[in-house]
Design a protein around this motif. Structure first.
Motif, PDB file in Angstrom:
ATOM      1  N   ALA A  54      -1.296  32.860 -11.682  1.00 47.92           N
ATOM      2  CA  ALA A  54      -1.657  31.917 -12.745  1.00 47.92           C
ATOM      3  C   ALA A  54      -0.674  32.020 -13.904  1.00 47.92           C
ATOM      4  O   ALA A  54      -0.217  30.999 -14.442  1.00 47.92           O
ATOM      5  N   ALA A  55      -0.313  33.243 -14.278  1.00 47.31           N
ATOM      6  CA  ALA A  55       0.650  33.435 -15.367  1.00 47.31           C
ATOM      7  C   ALA A  55       2.027  32.892 -14.981  1.00 47.31           C
ATOM      8  O   ALA A  55       2.695  32.243 -15.791  1.00 47.31           O
ATOM      9  N   LEU A  56       2.447  33.148 -13.737  1.00 48.67           N
ATOM     10  CA  LEU A  56       3.746  32.657 -13.273  1.00 48.67           C
ATOM     11  C   LEU A  56       3.795  31.129 -13.279  1.00 48.67           C
ATOM     12  O   LEU A  56       4.773  30.541 -13.738  1.00 48.67           O
ATOM     13  N   ASN A  57       2.748  30.485 -12.771  1.00 47.23           N
ATOM     14  CA  ASN A  57       2.727  29.019 -12.743  1.00 47.23           C
ATOM     15  C   ASN A  57       2.786  28.440 -14.149  1.00 47.23           C
ATOM     16  O   ASN A  57       3.467  27.444 -14.388  1.00 47.23           O
ATOM     17  N   GLU A  58       2.081  29.049 -15.085  1.00 50.24           N
ATOM     18  CA  GLU A  58       2.084  28.568 -16.461  1.00 50.24           C
ATOM     19  C   GLU A  58       3.461  28.734 -17.100  1.00 50.24           C
ATOM     20  O   GLU A  58       3.971  27.834 -17.759  1.00 50.24           O
ATOM     21  N   ARG A  59       4.085  29.878 -16.885  1.00 49.14           N
ATOM     22  CA  ARG A  59       5.426  30.123 -17.450  1.00 49.14           C
ATOM     23  C   ARG A  59       6.479  29.229 -16.801  1.00 49.14           C
ATOM     24  O   ARG A  59       7.387  28.740 -17.468  1.00 49.14           O
ATOM     25  N   LEU A  60       6.364  29.029 -15.503  1.00 51.02           N
ATOM     26  CA  LEU A  60       7.286  28.139 -14.798  1.00 51.02           C
ATOM     27  C   LEU A  60       7.191  26.716 -15.344  1.00 51.02           C
ATOM     28  O   LEU A  60       8.211  26.075 -15.612  1.00 51.02           O
ATOM     29  N   ALA A  61       5.971  26.240 -15.534  1.00 51.71           N
ATOM     30  CA  ALA A  61       5.778  24.894 -16.076  1.00 51.71           C
ATOM     31  C   ALA A  61       6.365  24.779 -17.478  1.00 51.71           C
ATOM     32  O   ALA A  61       7.015  23.782 -17.812  1.00 51.71           O
ATOM     33  N   VAL A 107       6.088  17.907 -16.211  1.00 50.43           N
ATOM     34  CA  VAL A 107       5.389  18.836 -15.328  1.00 50.43           C
ATOM     35  C   VAL A 107       3.885  18.669 -15.486  1.00 50.43           C
ATOM     36  O   VAL A 107       3.371  18.613 -16.597  1.00 50.43           O
ATOM     37  N   SER A 108       3.184  18.612 -14.356  1.00 47.30           N
ATOM     38  CA  SER A 108       1.722  18.591 -14.333  1.00 47.30           C
ATOM     39  C   SER A 108       1.253  19.764 -13.489  1.00 47.30           C
ATOM     40  O   SER A 108       1.852  20.081 -12.466  1.00 47.30           O
ATOM     41  N   ILE A 109       0.170  20.415 -13.941  1.00 49.64           N
ATOM     42  CA  ILE A 109      -0.416  21.511 -13.177  1.00 49.64           C
ATOM     43  C   ILE A 109      -1.812  21.092 -12.758  1.00 49.64           C
ATOM     44  O   ILE A 109      -2.618  20.673 -13.585  1.00 49.64           O
ATOM     45  N   TYR A 110      -2.081  21.175 -11.466  1.00 52.94           N
ATOM     46  CA  TYR A 110      -3.415  20.935 -10.932  1.00 52.94           C
ATOM     47  C   TYR A 110      -3.947  22.272 -10.439  1.00 52.94           C
ATOM     48  O   TYR A 110      -3.316  22.932  -9.616  1.00 52.94           O
ATOM     49  N   GLU A 121       8.852  26.526 -18.843  1.00 51.73           N
ATOM     50  CA  GLU A 121      10.319  26.533 -18.789  1.00 51.73           C
ATOM     51  C   GLU A 121      10.872  25.207 -18.260  1.00 51.73           C
ATOM     52  O   GLU A 121      11.888  24.718 -18.734  1.00 51.73           O
ATOM     53  N   LEU A 122      10.208  24.633 -17.272  1.00 46.47           N
ATOM     54  CA  LEU A 122      10.654  23.336 -16.761  1.00 46.47           C
ATOM     55  C   LEU A 122      10.493  22.236 -17.813  1.00 46.47           C
ATOM     56  O   LEU A 122      11.323  21.338 -17.907  1.00 46.47           O
ATOM     57  N   ARG A 123       9.429  22.320 -18.614  1.00 45.52           N
ATOM     58  CA  ARG A 123       9.258  21.353 -19.707  1.00 45.52           C
ATOM     59  C   ARG A 123      10.365  21.491 -20.737  1.00 45.52           C
ATOM     60  O   ARG A 123      10.851  20.503 -21.270  1.00 45.52           O
ATOM     61  N   LYS A 124      10.758  22.737 -21.030  1.00 48.15           N
ATOM     62  CA  LYS A 124      11.854  22.969 -21.985  1.00 48.15           C
ATOM     63  C   LYS A 124      13.152  22.355 -21.486  1.00 48.15           C
ATOM     64  O   LYS A 124      13.992  21.950 -22.277  1.00 48.15           O
TER      65      LYS A 124
END
Length: 85
Positions: free
Chosen positions: A43-50, A60-63, A52-55
């Motif tokens: 969960a932490a990795l997915n949030e951080r990945l999203a 980015v959308s997370i489901y 960084e991709l937004r930056k």
């Protein structure tokens, strides 16, 4: 978005330069998996990945799931975290 970059290189006693034109493409990305406020490393990795991709300029959308584990398999007290994402 288009970008021009100047490249320089030397060969022998001569210096060459050229302009390179390239196009930067931004993507729409969907991440499917656990994310904040659920706890855990994935969960932490997915949030951080999203983030960084937004930056980088991507959309980015997370489901995520309604429950991370069924009640009879869950080892802890809560599936949620109080820590920031």
């Amino acid at each position: 978005m288009a970008t021009y970059s100047l490249f320089l290189f030397a060969k022998g006693n001569k210096i060459y330069y050229f302009w390179l034109y390239f196009r930067v493409c931004f993507m729409k990305i969907v991440i499917l998996g656990p994310a904040h406020p659920y706890r855990g490393g994935i969960a932490a990795l997915n949030e951080r990945l999203a983030e960084e991709l937004r930056k980088e300029g991507h959309e980015v959308s997370i489901y995520t799931f309604t429950l991370q584990y069924p009640a009879f398999l869950f080892p802890g007290k809560t599936q949620y975290t109080d820590e920031p994402a």
